[in-house]
Design an enzyme around this catalytic site. Structure first.
Site, mmCIF file in Angstrom:
data_model
loop_
_atom_site.group_PDB
_atom_site.id
_atom_site.type_symbol
_atom_site.label_atom_id
_atom_site.label_comp_id
_atom_site.label_asym_id
_atom_site.label_seq_id
_atom_site.Cartn_x
_atom_site.Cartn_y
_atom_site.Cartn_z
ATOM 1 N N ASP A 98 0.788 -1.000 -0.085
ATOM 2 C CA ASP A 98 -0.066 -0.050 0.074
ATOM 3 C C ASP A 98 0.801 1.205 -0.107
ATOM 4 O O ASP A 98 0.509 2.313 0.361
ATOM 5 C CB ASP A 98 -0.830 0.041 1.329
ATOM 6 C CG ASP A 98 -1.830 -1.310 1.417
ATOM 7 O OD1 ASP A 98 -2.327 -1.380 0.469
ATOM 8 O OD2 ASP A 98 -1.872 -1.829 2.370
ATOM 9 N N ALA A 151 -3.523 -7.970 -4.989
ATOM 10 C CA ALA A 151 -2.889 -6.703 -4.922
ATOM 11 C C ALA A 151 -3.687 -5.555 -5.136
ATOM 12 O O ALA A 151 -5.073 -5.887 -5.614
ATOM 13 C CB ALA A 151 -2.055 -6.730 -6.192
ATOM 14 N N HIS A 161 -3.853 -1.484 -6.948
ATOM 15 C CA HIS A 161 -3.425 -0.203 -7.328
ATOM 16 C C HIS A 161 -4.408 0.787 -7.677
ATOM 17 O O HIS A 161 -5.149 0.377 -8.579
ATOM 18 C CB HIS A 161 -2.136 -0.447 -8.348
ATOM 19 C CG HIS A 161 -1.200 -1.315 -7.806
ATOM 20 N ND1 HIS A 161 -0.184 -1.679 -8.695
ATOM 21 C CD2 HIS A 161 -0.716 -1.649 -6.666
ATOM 22 C CE1 HIS A 161 0.649 -2.403 -8.186
ATOM 23 N NE2 HIS A 161 0.447 -2.361 -6.904
ATOM 24 N N ARG A 201 2.827 -29.624 -6.606
ATOM 25 C CA ARG A 201 2.779 -29.940 -7.921
ATOM 26 C C ARG A 201 1.601 -30.842 -8.044
ATOM 27 O O ARG A 201 1.659 -31.595 -9.102
ATOM 28 C CB ARG A 201 4.180 -30.964 -7.921
ATOM 29 C CG ARG A 201 5.484 -30.478 -7.753
ATOM 30 C CD ARG A 201 6.844 -31.328 -7.831
ATOM 31 N NE ARG A 201 6.568 -32.422 -7.119
ATOM 32 C CZ ARG A 201 7.043 -32.829 -5.696
ATOM 33 N NH1 ARG A 201 7.252 -31.266 -5.259
ATOM 34 N NH2 ARG A 201 6.726 -33.487 -4.926
ATOM 35 N N LEU A 209 4.114 12.189 1.332
ATOM 36 C CA LEU A 209 4.713 13.418 2.378
ATOM 37 C C LEU A 209 3.728 14.301 2.797
ATOM 38 O O LEU A 209 3.882 14.576 3.965
ATOM 39 C CB LEU A 209 5.803 13.814 1.539
ATOM 40 C CG LEU A 209 6.902 14.760 2.209
ATOM 41 C CD1 LEU A 209 7.594 13.904 3.495
ATOM 42 C CD2 LEU A 209 7.929 15.325 1.431
ATOM 43 N N GLY A 233 0.739 14.534 -3.062
ATOM 44 C CA GLY A 233 -0.638 14.768 -3.238
ATOM 45 C C GLY A 233 -1.240 13.525 -3.938
ATOM 46 O O GLY A 233 -0.432 12.836 -4.457
#
Length: 439
Positions: free
Chosen positions: A26, A52, A54, A160, A345, A428
């Site tokens: 994440d 996943a 995104h 297998r 950030l 952002g």
């Protein structure tokens, strides 16, 4: 089928750019994948499955459109970029088509540019049922999986007994192996409700629709490299979810480190160029397991809300904590990042002080490295470096120089501690909210 290309010459052949999560997932890999895919010819997935998640906002016919990618490579948002699902991925075919149909309805045409390796293993609905049964069986010790059947599918692969994509095109063999696989799960978990024959019939129909997407994956990726095509490898999950190097057993069932890129695509180390590690400006994780820098009070809640820390795949609330550079140093050692992408950030904008974990202490002694033993990890005393916050909005900044001094100091401290350049800085949620520090 195209002829097998000659092995890539490390001096003249193409190099793949690899994008990897460096924490517990994440981190925001999809955003940089979106930025980089505009320069790429191929975007490849090498491990994991539709566990996943995104999220990308892209311009489609002049309209900002949100796409949630789970199994498909997110580089498909670039109309000239081919998507490739490698041999190390486990594929749930109904989810593949559901995701493909959804993005195409939103205006993203994928005709003739989405491919799956014939060596990729298949995830079936019974794997998902078993995933849930196993979590119930574990009770209070549950791992907190996405219940997408990923672990049970990799278990079939490792024992297998799994079925691969190419098995779809031998209907009799597929049916025989499938019945045997389901019977094995009945013996292990009891006879749960499942229409085995109906599933066989459904996959017979899927096989024809899937056929245009199937390629010899080794030939496909090596041809792209031999032709100097620009290849982006989009890692799923992250280093601390790796089956070998993560916080085992609270991990996924595949290799999510740099090693998984090689084995999941069938390429040599000489075919790897840049390796970009994606890291949040703080730390998050979903599910169970020790979390040394976790914040339970006001600041943790602030990070959760301002950072919109809810899983794309599960919707689960993410646990939040301060940035952990002991973790990151370990991550850098294993994956060998050539540069880093620091994301979110701006989520720290309002904080007066910001702490960074710089060491672990147990019984009065500093640990030399990240511990394998989770009992040890659970009792570490975290050593923090406290830096002053910048307390101003950075979401509109477009250059390094525009960032407040305290913000630049925060980034510089991380960079110097790890010894790896922070080349990309996310300020952002928008695609444009990314500062690139060239040189």
């Amino acid at each position: 089928m195209a002829a097998m290309p000659k092995p890539s010459d490390s001096k003249t052949g193409g190099k793949a750019t690899v994008l990897l999560g460096s924490q517990w997932g994440d981190e925001g890999k999809g955003k940089l994948a979106d930025v980089l895919s505009g320069q790429m010819d191929v975007c490849a997935r090498c491990a994991g499955g539709n566990n996943a998640g995104h999220t990308i906002v892209a311009d489609v016919n002049g309209v900002k459109t949100k796409f949630d990618f789970h199994l498909l490579p997110s580089g498909l948002v670039n109309p000239r970029c081919a998507g490739f699902i490698g041999s190390g991925v486990v594929v749930h075919v109904p989810s593949f088509f559901a995701e493909l149909d959804t993005i195409q309805k939103k205006g993203l045409n994928c005709d003739g540019r989405l491919f799956i390796s014939d060596r990729a293993h298949l995830v079936f609905d019974f794997h998902q049922v078993v995933d849930g049964l196993k979590e119930v069986e574990l009770g209070g010790s549950s791992i907190g999986t996405t219940k997408k059947g990923i672990g049970p599918a990799y278990s079939s692969k490792a024992s297998r007994s799994g079925l691969r994509v190419h098995h779809l095109y031998d209907p009799e063999l597929f049916a025989t192996k499938f019945r045997k696989l389901v019977e094995g799960r009945f013996k292990r978990y009891g006879h749960f409700e499942y229409d085995t024959e109906g599933e066989i019939a459904r996959y017979r129909a899927f096989a024809e629709r899937l056929r245009p997407h199937i390629v010899d994956g080794v030939t496909f990726i090596h041809t792209a490299l031999a032709q100097n095509r620009k290849v982006l490898v989009e890692g799923a999950n992250a280093l601390f979810l790796d089956i070998d190097f993560g916080t085992y057993p609270f991990v996924t069932s595949s290799s999510t480190s740099i090693g998984g890129v090689l084995t999941g695509l069938g390429i040599p180390p000489t075919a790897i160029g840049d390796v970009i590690g994606v890291m949040k400006a703080y730390t998050t994780r979903v599910g169970m397991g020790p979390f040394p820098t976790e914040l339970h009070e006001e600041i943790g809640h602030h990070l959760q809300e301002v950072g919109a820390e809810y899983g794309v795949t599960t919707g689960r609330r993410r646990r939040c904590g301060w940035l952990d550079l002991v973790m990151m140093r370990y991550s850098c050692l294993i994956n060998g990042y050539t540069s880093l992408n620091l994301t979110k950030l701006d989520v720290l904008d309002q904080l007066k002080e910001i702490k960074i974990c710089v060491g672990y202490v147990v019984d009065g002694k500093e640990l030399p490295s990240f511990p394998a033993d989770l009992e040890v990890l659970a009792k570490v005393e975290v050593q923090y470096k406290t830096l002053p916050g910048w307390q101003q909005d950075i979401s509109k900044t477009t250059t390094w120089e525009e960032l407040p001094e305290n913000c630049r100091n925060y980034v510089d401290f991380i960079e110097q501690f790890l010894g790896v350049k922070i080349e990309w800085i996310g300020v952002g949620p928008a695609r444009e909210s990314m500062i690139h520090r060239a040189g």
